[in-house]
Design a protein around this motif. Sequence first.
Motif, PDB file in Angstrom:
ATOM      1  N   TYR A   1     -16.159  -2.771 -10.052  1.00 19.99           N
ATOM      2  CA  TYR A   1     -15.403  -2.444  -8.832  1.00 19.99           C
ATOM      3  C   TYR A   1     -14.800  -1.052  -8.984  1.00 19.99           C
ATOM      4  O   TYR A   1     -14.384  -0.661 -10.080  1.00 19.99           O
ATOM      5  N   LEU A   2     -14.697  -0.356  -7.866  1.00 16.60           N
ATOM      6  CA  LEU A   2     -13.968   0.912  -7.850  1.00 16.60           C
ATOM      7  C   LEU A   2     -12.481   0.593  -7.691  1.00 16.60           C
ATOM      8  O   LEU A   2     -12.051   0.111  -6.653  1.00 16.60           O
ATOM      9  N   MET A   3     -11.723   0.855  -8.745  1.00 19.30           N
ATOM     10  CA  MET A   3     -10.296   0.521  -8.743  1.00 19.30           C
ATOM     11  C   MET A   3      -9.479   1.808  -8.675  1.00 19.30           C
ATOM     12  O   MET A   3      -9.850   2.853  -9.206  1.00 19.30           O
ATOM     13  N   LEU A   4      -8.334   1.690  -8.009  1.00 19.30           N
ATOM     14  CA  LEU A   4      -7.416   2.814  -7.851  1.00 19.30           C
ATOM     15  C   LEU A   4      -6.206   2.549  -8.742  1.00 19.30           C
ATOM     16  O   LEU A   4      -5.508   1.549  -8.568  1.00 19.30           O
ATOM     17  N   HIS A   5      -6.005   3.428  -9.703  1.00 17.80           N
ATOM     18  CA  HIS A   5      -4.857   3.314 -10.611  1.00 17.80           C
ATOM     19  C   HIS A   5      -3.746   4.186 -10.047  1.00 17.80           C
ATOM     20  O   HIS A   5      -3.865   5.421 -10.006  1.00 17.80           O
TER      21      HIS A   5
ATOM     22  N   ILE B   1     -14.945  -1.758  -3.595  1.00 18.59           N
ATOM     23  CA  ILE B   1     -16.299  -1.191  -3.551  1.00 18.59           C
ATOM     24  C   ILE B   1     -17.012  -1.560  -4.847  1.00 18.59           C
ATOM     25  O   ILE B   1     -16.446  -1.457  -5.944  1.00 18.59           O
ATOM     26  N   GLU B   2     -18.250  -2.026  -4.704  1.00 18.04           N
ATOM     27  CA  GLU B   2     -19.004  -2.542  -5.855  1.00 18.04           C
ATOM     28  C   GLU B   2     -20.119  -1.578  -6.266  1.00 18.04           C
ATOM     29  O   GLU B   2     -20.774  -0.974  -5.415  1.00 18.04           O
TER      30      GLU B   2
ATOM     31  N   GLY C   1      -7.479  -2.012  -5.021  1.00 19.95           N
ATOM     32  CA  GLY C   1      -8.637  -1.427  -4.352  1.00 19.95           C
ATOM     33  C   GLY C   1      -8.201  -0.252  -3.495  1.00 19.95           C
ATOM     34  O   GLY C   1      -7.051   0.179  -3.549  1.00 19.95           O
ATOM     35  N   VAL C   2      -9.100   0.262  -2.687  1.00 20.55           N
ATOM     36  CA  VAL C   2      -8.750   1.368  -1.797  1.00 20.55           C
ATOM     37  C   VAL C   2      -8.497   0.822  -0.394  1.00 20.55           C
ATOM     38  O   VAL C   2      -8.979  -0.244  -0.031  1.00 20.55           O
TER      39      VAL C   2
ATOM     40  N   LEU D   1       0.812  -1.205   0.000  1.00 19.76           N
ATOM     41  CA  LEU D   1       0.000   0.000   0.000  1.00 19.76           C
ATOM     42  C   LEU D   1       0.846   1.256   0.000  1.00 19.76           C
ATOM     43  O   LEU D   1       0.381   2.352   0.229  1.00 19.76           O
ATOM     44  N   GLY D   2       2.130   1.075  -0.260  1.00 24.29           N
ATOM     45  CA  GLY D   2       2.958   2.212  -0.625  1.00 24.29           C
ATOM     46  C   GLY D   2       3.675   2.902   0.512  1.00 24.29           C
ATOM     47  O   GLY D   2       4.313   3.911   0.307  1.00 24.29           O
TER      48      GLY D   2
END
Lengths: 191, 191
Positions: free
Chosen positions: A32-36, A26-27, A51-52, A6-7
């Motif tokens: 899905y809500l994806m984090l690029h 999150i659906e 994901g978040v 997670l950085g």
Amino acid sequence: MAETRLGTRINGRNAMGSNLTTLCYIERGDEYLMLHRIKKENDVNRDKWIGVGGHFEKGESPEDCLLREVYEETGLTLKSWRFRGIVTFCFTPETEKPTDAYQPLCEYMHLYTASDYEGKLTPCDEGELVWVRKDDVLRLPLWEGDRIFLRLLRGQNSFFSLKLSYRGDCLTEAVLDGIHLQLPYHEQTAV
Amino acid sequence: MAETRLGTRINGRNAMGSNLTTLCYIERGDEYLMLHRIKKENDVNRDKWIGVGGHFEKGESPEDCLLREVYEETGLTLKSWRFRGIVTFCFTPETEKPTDAYQPLCEYMHLYTASDYEGKLTPCDEGELVWVRKDDVLRLPLWEGDRIFLRLLRGQNSFFSLKLSYRGDCLTEAVLDGIHLQLPYHEQTAV
């Protein structure tokens, strides 16, 4: 000292849960809500999609962390959620010579899905938030082991514990509820 | 520095999972294998009854720790198990004056039951191992919050996340999957 999923840095932090994280998919219908992860330099997740979520703060339960991190990263407030599994993410730097004495750095990712939330999506400091069709997620640049748990999230209702060991970017071991999975992983192959 | 549930110190340890533990209730018919903590001086669990388990070592998944600790403490090898829940055990010493700045020490207990094992029961350094009828366990001297999760282990099949906050010996807060429970706890009272 190594960077983690997670950085942030796993080592040299205090003892209070620094290697515990939440990761939430999150659906919205079949998305899905994806984090690029494209916003931060020197990000171990650079250009990957996840994901978040983030690290537990002192005194937090998994749900305390989940609700705070989802709000901070998305502006959304979860009204309910499903705790789906724990991923033990073990990392050995590629530069590390293999020795019996070397112990990998581990992060314990608490994995959630959630489809019930309120609020308005806000920009995220960590990267770009994009709704992605679930069928398309596996075609994105992902950590190799994420493909395993993303399949479990879609196909398995019971809680799971998945250990993923990496050497650099390469997945070297996957153990699902104590059973070693054959690698490279294809669904429902266990040895 | 404070002692924790499982009798070792939570603070001043290294960052790698020192506040992660397993706690296992081994089943034999309608009995649990209980550990009566009577052998160690200065044991925060002194005279209390708990399951078996201990702290994660570096690089261990929850199951790695479970199998090792159960073997070390009982001589038994688990052949299968059920991962039942996570208990976030937060502890504020009784001597600590309440301030907004104080952050409790937290231990994350990974809770299992197991009825499938092999081997012969051996004496345990930590206390006396006794098979106790499940109906009788709640009458033993226990941590107050243990009564909550022991009821969940008998009545609930789905995975749960339970946060228990203590001030000294006194349970001050219990949150089950994000829902505050009324204290003192009686089954199925949620506020």
